[in-house]
Scaffold this motif. Structure first.
Motif, PDB file in Angstrom:
ATOM      1  N   VAL A   1       0.530   5.078  -5.852  1.00 14.65           N
ATOM      2  CA  VAL A   1       1.581   4.835  -6.007  1.00 14.65           C
ATOM      3  C   VAL A   1       2.112   3.399  -6.281  1.00 14.65           C
ATOM      4  O   VAL A   1       1.783   2.859  -6.036  1.00 14.65           O
ATOM      5  CB  VAL A   1       1.694   5.506  -4.540  1.00 14.65           C
TER       6      VAL A   1
ATOM      7  N   TRP B   1       7.647   2.723  -3.189  1.00  9.76           N
ATOM      8  CA  TRP B   1       7.702   3.555  -2.444  1.00  9.76           C
ATOM      9  C   TRP B   1       7.655   2.987  -0.873  1.00  9.76           C
ATOM     10  O   TRP B   1       6.943   2.573  -1.076  1.00  9.76           O
ATOM     11  CB  TRP B   1       6.216   4.550  -2.872  1.00  9.76           C
TER      12      TRP B   1
ATOM     13  N   ASP C   1       7.160   4.259   2.653  1.00  7.25           N
ATOM     14  CA  ASP C   1       6.340   4.620   3.633  1.00  7.25           C
ATOM     15  C   ASP C   1       5.704   6.842   3.383  1.00  7.25           C
ATOM     16  O   ASP C   1       4.384   7.577   3.517  1.00  7.25           O
ATOM     17  CB  ASP C   1       5.482   4.559   5.516  1.00  7.25           C
TER      18      ASP C   1
ATOM     19  N   LYS D   1       3.869   7.665   0.516  1.00  8.71           N
ATOM     20  CA  LYS D   1       3.037   7.462   0.396  1.00  8.71           C
ATOM     21  C   LYS D   1       2.087   8.764   1.252  1.00  8.71           C
ATOM     22  O   LYS D   1       1.642   9.620   0.627  1.00  8.71           O
ATOM     23  CB  LYS D   1       2.391   6.297   1.178  1.00  8.71           C
TER      24      LYS D   1
ATOM     25  N   ILE E   1      -5.024   5.033  -0.747  1.00  4.08           N
ATOM     26  CA  ILE E   1      -4.219   4.852  -1.385  1.00  4.08           C
ATOM     27  C   ILE E   1      -3.873   3.275  -2.030  1.00  4.08           C
ATOM     28  O   ILE E   1      -4.136   2.145  -0.665  1.00  4.08           O
ATOM     29  CB  ILE E   1      -2.386   4.951  -0.441  1.00  4.08           C
TER      30      ILE E   1
ATOM     31  N   LEU F   1      -1.624   0.899  -4.086  1.00  2.60           N
ATOM     32  CA  LEU F   1      -0.529   0.646  -5.606  1.00  2.60           C
ATOM     33  C   LEU F   1      -0.894  -0.204  -6.501  1.00  2.60           C
ATOM     34  O   LEU F   1      -1.912  -0.862  -6.935  1.00  2.60           O
ATOM     35  CB  LEU F   1       0.406  -0.803  -4.455  1.00  2.60           C
TER      36      LEU F   1
ATOM     37  N   THR G   1      -1.648  -0.389   2.125  1.00  2.00           N
ATOM     38  CA  THR G   1      -0.880   0.777   2.270  1.00  2.00           C
ATOM     39  C   THR G   1      -0.643   1.740   2.476  1.00  2.00           C
ATOM     40  O   THR G   1       0.518   1.789   2.505  1.00  2.00           O
ATOM     41  CB  THR G   1      -0.897   1.450   0.930  1.00  2.00           C
ATOM     42  N   GLU G   2      -1.101   1.603   4.047  1.00  2.00           N
ATOM     43  CA  GLU G   2      -0.819   3.106   5.222  1.00  2.00           C
ATOM     44  C   GLU G   2      -0.488   2.301   6.056  1.00  2.00           C
ATOM     45  O   GLU G   2      -1.099   1.056   6.971  1.00  2.00           O
ATOM     46  CB  GLU G   2      -1.429   3.707   4.629  1.00  2.00           C
TER      47      GLU G   2
END
Length: 464
Positions: A40, A44, A46, A49, A68, A70, A440-441
């Motif tokens: 992604v 972007w 949260d 995602k 996920i 980046l 990433t999360e």
């Protein structure tokens, strides 16, 4: 059609195609053998995602087998493995030696995604500046071309063409996508574009008394610069190159602003990746604007994200630290203090005056956080003796030091509910909460004050 259905259908198609290919080569492969990496844009938010994660899970990709990634980070990993710079002895070595700083400009179709990285002594990557960018990708050039045509035939004709002749419209965009990669800054001769004959027919149906030649010659912008016969549109070189102006200018202006930041100004290299990075017009615009910087376009620039995603799936901990894009915190209430709290935030709870909607900061925008390590732990307690649960409402802010969650720039993300069913301990009950933002999360973890074994950990529901 719902966006979730569209996205999950596309991911499902790719998954099935990949699975069929694997089965034909490795007959004994199992679901559990595959880790899926979904890329992604870094800019972007949260909730976007999470949307992608849910779209993937809807088509049978297991949550614990899905990563996920980046996009500019994936591209950065790919480029670390490419011999793309020469030293003074003319021998090839990787540009990314320990201590090297570089800017990754991931120029895709829709977005241009920018991150700034530094290589650590252990070969891992540290982010130096928060991810940023905008919607100035290759489709901006498409939009400029469509706007030019609409300027000649009319916006109503372009609209009718797009809705009535869908397949011709898609073919038209595909042909232009191929053609625009052949446009060079030193272009001098006219360029011929293929335009579906159905567009001209739609124009004639809408304007039966007009002809396309008159429409062109009556517009001083295009007279002697453009001719249109059948499905062939011939354009002057300068008019053709001007289609790239808006996208290139917005990117260059943004990069100039970025290089004014203290953490970025001494970065010597710009790494151009993504499909749009293969455009000679974009390459020249960046090189001319930043003559003191080394602008690198790796081989297979359009595949850098895809190939880097495979590397990221093998070793996701290659990224050692990231810079927070927002200030993150939890909504809380405290005993009201008239000297520092707004009167409008006062509430009465159990006969005691409290200040509501306070923004309790966990990390600030621009703060460097290490990957996989929980951030500052904050303690929260019940406000009522009979309270059996605490809701931790997660907020973000564009501001570095927000006071209240209701301020401008603050956005509610989601919440974590922590159960405290034993009310015999009264008001002393509560939980220690920490968040891991550097992945990433985001993962939020709450630990019971009285029972360290009682832990609730969850990803925040940004879509709820």
């Amino acid at each position: 059609m719902e966006a979730m259905k569209v996205f999950s259908s596309v991911i499902g198609y790719l998954k099935d195609h990949m699975w069929t290919t694997c089965k034909s080569q490795l007959s004994d492969i199992q679901d559990s053998d595959i880790t899926w990496v979904l890329t992604v844009p870094a800019i972007w938010n949260d909730s976007s995602k999470q949307f992608m994660r849910e779209a993937a899970e809807k088509v049978g990709i297991c949550a614990n087998k899905l990563i996920i990634a980046l996009e500019p980070e994936a591209a950065s990993l790919y480029c670390m493995h490419q011999p793309i710079q020469k030293n003074t002895e003319n021998s090839i070595f990787g540009v990314f030696k320990s201590g090297a700083k570089y800017m990754v400009v991931d120029a895709g179709g829709g977005t241009i995604d920018i991150t700034v990285h530094e290589v650590q002594e252990n070969g891992k990557i540290k982010e130096l500046h928060k991810a940023n960018g905008g919607d100035w990708g290759g489709t901006k050039v498409d939009e400029s071309f469509k706007s030019l045509l609409a300027d000649i035939v009319g916006h109503d004709v372009m609209g009718a063409f797009g809705s009535i002749h869908k397949y011709d419209f898609l073919e038209f965009l595909t042909d232009f996508e191929v053609k625009k990669r052949t446009i060079y800054p030193n272009l001098a001769e006219k360029v011929t574009f293929k335009v579906p004959i159905s567009l001209l027919e739609t124009y004639r149906e809408t304007n039966p008394r007009c002809n396309i030649k008159t429409a062109i010659t009556s517009n001083p912008k295009y007279e002697n610069k453009l001719t249109w016969t059948g499905d062939k549109l011939r354009m002057d070189a300068e008019l053709t190159k001007a289609l790239f102006d808006e996208s290139c200018k917005k990117l260059v202006d943004h990069l100039k602003q970025l290089f004014m930041h203290s953490t970025v100004k001494d970065v010597p290299s710009i790494l151009l990746v993504g499909g749009f990075a293969e455009s000679p017009m974009l390459q020249m615009a960046v090189k001319q604007a930043f003559k003191t910087k080394k602008v690198i376009v790796p081989q297979d620039a359009g595949l850098a994200v895809l190939k880097g995603a495979v590397l990221y799936g093998r070793e996701p901990k290659t990224i050692s630290a990231r810079v927070c894009k927002y200030t993150y915190g939890v909504a809380m209430s405290k005993i009201f203090d008239s000297a520092i709290h707004l009167e409008s935030k006062k509430i009465i709870c159990n006969g005691v005056e409290h200040c509501n909607n306070l923004f309790d900061i966990h990390v600030r925008v621009g703060q460097l956080v290490k990957v996989g390590e929980p951030q500052v732990s904050q303690s929260y307690s019940v406000v009522k003796p009979d309270q059996t649960e605490i809701d931790f409402e997660i907020y973000i802010s564009n501001n570095k030091d927000p006071t209240y969650t209701t301020e401008k720039g603050c956005t509610y993300l989601g919440k974590l509910t922590f159960n405290l069913p034993d009310t015999t301990k009264g008001m002393g009950r509560g939980a220690h909460v920490h968040m891991t933002f550097s992945g990433t999360e985001i993962v939020v973890t709450a630990v019971d004050k009285d029972d360290p074994e009682k832990v609730v950990s969850t990803t925040v529901d940004f879509l709820g």
